[in-house]
Design an enzyme around this catalytic site. Structure first.
Site, PDB file in Angstrom:
ATOM      1  N   ASN A 211      30.943  34.841  27.276  1.00 42.44           N
ATOM      2  CA  ASN A 211      32.405  34.917  27.204  1.00 42.44           C
ATOM      3  C   ASN A 211      32.893  34.076  26.032  1.00 42.44           C
ATOM      4  O   ASN A 211      32.099  33.461  25.329  1.00 42.44           O
ATOM      5  CB  ASN A 211      33.029  34.472  28.533  1.00 42.44           C
ATOM      6  CG  ASN A 211      32.659  33.047  28.878  1.00 42.44           C
ATOM      7  OD1 ASN A 211      33.029  32.121  28.175  1.00 42.44           O
ATOM      8  ND2 ASN A 211      31.891  32.868  29.951  1.00 42.44           N
ATOM      9  N   ASP A 279      30.548  34.995  36.078  1.00 39.29           N
ATOM     10  CA  ASP A 279      30.622  35.301  37.507  1.00 39.29           C
ATOM     11  C   ASP A 279      29.388  36.050  37.984  1.00 39.29           C
ATOM     12  O   ASP A 279      28.993  35.933  39.132  1.00 39.29           O
ATOM     13  CB  ASP A 279      31.865  36.148  37.789  1.00 39.29           C
ATOM     14  CG  ASP A 279      33.138  35.334  37.609  1.00 39.29           C
ATOM     15  OD1 ASP A 279      33.107  34.150  37.973  1.00 39.29           O
ATOM     16  OD2 ASP A 279      34.141  35.866  37.093  1.00 39.29           O
TER      17      ASP A 279
HETATM   18  N1  CTP Z   1      33.422  27.893  38.341  1.00 39.93           N
HETATM   19  C1  CTP Z   1      32.184  27.407  38.687  1.00 39.93           C
HETATM   20  N2  CTP Z   1      31.170  28.279  38.963  1.00 39.93           N
HETATM   21  C2  CTP Z   1      31.378  29.599  38.914  1.00 39.93           C
HETATM   22  C3  CTP Z   1      32.639  30.121  38.552  1.00 39.93           C
HETATM   23  C4  CTP Z   1      33.645  29.230  38.261  1.00 39.93           C
HETATM   24  O1  CTP Z   1      32.000  26.180  38.738  1.00 39.93           O
HETATM   25  N3  CTP Z   1      30.375  30.414  39.183  1.00 39.93           N
HETATM   26  C5  CTP Z   1      34.513  26.939  38.078  1.00 39.93           C
HETATM   27  C6  CTP Z   1      34.949  26.833  36.639  1.00 39.93           C
HETATM   28  O2  CTP Z   1      34.215  25.845  35.953  1.00 39.93           O
HETATM   29  C7  CTP Z   1      36.401  26.451  36.779  1.00 39.93           C
HETATM   30  C8  CTP Z   1      36.837  27.149  38.058  1.00 39.93           C
HETATM   31  O3  CTP Z   1      35.640  27.386  38.775  1.00 39.93           O
HETATM   32  O4  CTP Z   1      36.555  25.083  36.984  1.00 39.93           O
HETATM   33  C9  CTP Z   1      37.577  28.421  37.884  1.00 39.93           C
HETATM   34  O5  CTP Z   1      36.854  29.284  37.060  1.00 39.93           O
HETATM   35  P1  CTP Z   1      37.292  30.784  36.855  1.00 39.93           P
HETATM   36  O6  CTP Z   1      36.281  31.473  36.014  1.00 39.93           O
HETATM   37  O7  CTP Z   1      38.729  30.807  36.425  1.00 39.93           O
HETATM   38  O8  CTP Z   1      37.231  31.260  38.378  1.00 39.93           O
HETATM   39  P2  CTP Z   1      36.513  32.408  39.106  1.00 39.93           P
HETATM   40  O9  CTP Z   1      36.086  31.929  40.445  1.00 39.93           O
HETATM   41  O10 CTP Z   1      35.436  32.971  38.241  1.00 39.93           O
HETATM   42  O11 CTP Z   1      37.687  33.427  39.344  1.00 39.93           O
HETATM   43  P3  CTP Z   1      38.069  34.797  38.630  1.00 39.93           P
HETATM   44  O12 CTP Z   1      36.945  35.145  37.701  1.00 39.93           O
HETATM   45  O13 CTP Z   1      38.215  35.722  39.769  1.00 39.93           O
HETATM   46  O14 CTP Z   1      39.361  34.516  37.932  1.00 39.93           O
END
Ligand code: CTP
Length: 408
Positions: A211, A279
């Site tokens: 990303n 993710d």
């Molecule tokens: N995060 C994490 N581990 C993951 C996904 C996210 O530790 N596998 C943490 C990121 O470091 C950040 C927070 O969660 O502090 C939010 O990350 P984000 O990517 O915005 O959240 P997601 O859970 O991936 O939500 P979405 O993709 O549905 O927006």
């Protein structure tokens, strides 16, 4: 009453000085103005005297000024010195420590916090010489209110426009209210974990899912925590950035490696998760480079990665006293961010809008919202470094009120 010495440089933005004085006074601050001789061409000392309710200081060699209020006394009487607009010339003189007028002499004689709000033509701002001077000023501990992008008086467009008076006044007030951490050592004895950057999830030996995260915000947070005395461990995905000074860095590629590295560092007092963790990852990495075939595009089977933030937030003896997540969204920022706060069980979420038009991804500026169980704050637009400093101050304050967590 806390007092600001406002040094006004000789640029077109000096016309905003009376408005800036008013906004500073709205925050309950006393303001005294000092004009460089060039500034006096752009703004009338008399208007500044009336809005500040004080006399205006102008020239080092004005014997009355020196007799009544020398440059040392001007500095002593102030709690903070603000240079706005800070022209390329003032920045150069500050960076080199020259003392040839009342403004530069006062700036060299002071031990008070100094902030600058630069304003100049875009090419002057991006010139190597100005950027070198800027780096020197940052290294000297001077707070920089980065100029905005915008139309300029010279007919050009770009970074170089002084921030609006209300934004400058808000930053100065925050600095003076102690919200901004100045004293290195406040986090002495604390162990803090930071994640940053993207993760790369391999498809085959030459391809991966990634990303656009640059890692800049997380590296700035790690640097600010280390500068404040914390034993700082940064677990970073692949980035182009150098290791921040004083920080222990573990470089990883995948989300699974990031989780394992984080767990290795536990227990910690606080965990600040800025990483843009992928993710999903491909179920299996192909052992050899995948080849095109007549059967068409290969199907990519994905499996969800573990959520590192949620896992560190789980209650238990190893839960850090403070767990902070970041939320990068392109729409419905506050709703999605609050949902993450609840869903992941962390204490705070720093939410930022990363829609392409904001320039946040890869850029140096950011506008964030700090959400907690108690409420929500919107911070004005500032550099990622300034966000890191303010967040560090808040972490320091929060940990002081938490019971001490064993880190050894
Ligand atoms: N995060 C994490 N581990 C993951 C996904 C996210 O530790 N596998 C943490 C990121 O470091 C950040 C927070 O969660 O502090 C939010 O990350 P984000 O990517 O915005 O959240 P997601 O859970 O991936 O939500 P979405 O993709 O549905 O927006």
């Amino acid at each position: 009453m806390q007092r600001v010495l406002l040094i006004i440089g000789g640029g077109i933005a000096a016309y905003k000085a009376p408005e800036l004085v008013r906004r500073l006074r709205d925050h309950g601050l006393g303001v005294r103005c000092l004009l460089t001789s060039a500034a006096a061409q752009f703004v009338a000392p008399l208007s500044l005297a009336s809005v500040s309710g004080d006399r205006v200081y102008e020239n080092l060699f004005d014997l009355t000024d020196e007799a009544e209020m020398g440059h040392i006394q001007l500095s002593r009487d102030a709690d903070l010195i603000l240079v706005a607009p800070a022209t390329a010339d003032i920045m150069a003189r500050m960076a080199h420590g020259t003392a040839n007028d009342l403004a530069s002499t006062t700036l060299l004689a002071t031990d008070k916090p100094v902030m600058i709000a630069p304003a100049m033509n875009v090419r002057m701002w991006t010139h190597g010489a100005t950027q070198r001077n800027l780096a020197q000023l940052v290294a000297d501990g001077i707070g920089v209110l980065e100029p905005d992008d915008g139309d300029m008086a010279c007919g050009e467009f770009g970074p170089g426009r002084m921030q609006e008076p209300d934004a400058i006044a808000a930053r100065v007030a925050a600095e003076l209210s102690g919200e901004v951490l100045r004293d290195a050592g406040t986090l002495q004895g604390r162990k803090i974990l930071v994640t940053a950057g993207p993760t790369h999830e391999p498809i085959d030996p030459v391809r991966y899912i990634a990303n656009r995260s640059s890692g800049k915000q997380g590296y700035a947070v790690a640097a600010a925590l280390a500068a404040a005395g914390a034993e700082t461990h940064l677990v970073s995905g692949p980035t182009q950035l150098d290791d921040p000074k004083g920080v222990n860095v573990t470089r990883v590629e995948t989300a699974m490696e990031m989780l394992a590295a984080c767990e290795n560092h536990l227990p910690v007092d606080a965990a600040i998760m800025t990483a843009a963790v992928a993710d999903w990852r491909p179920v299996d990495m192909a052992a050899q480079k995948m080849k095109k075939s007549h059967a068409g595009a290969p199907g990519l089977q994905l499996v969800e990665n573990p959520d590192i933030l949620a896992s560190l937030s789980e209650a238990g003896p190893r839960r850090p006293a403070l767990v902070v997540g970041f939320a990068a969204e392109t729409e419905n920022l506050e709703t999605y961010a609050r949902d993450k706060l609840t869903r992941k069980g962390c204490d705070w979420i720093v939410a930022n809008n990363v829609a392409p038009e904001t320039g946040v991804l890869g850029g140096d500026m950011n506008t964030v919202h700090l959400l907690s169980g108690d409420g929500e704050e919107t911070w004005e637009k500032m550099s990622k470094t300034d966000i890191a400093t303010r967040l560090t101050a808040r972490i320091g304050a929060a940990l002081q009120t938490e019971k001490q967590v064993s880190t050894k």
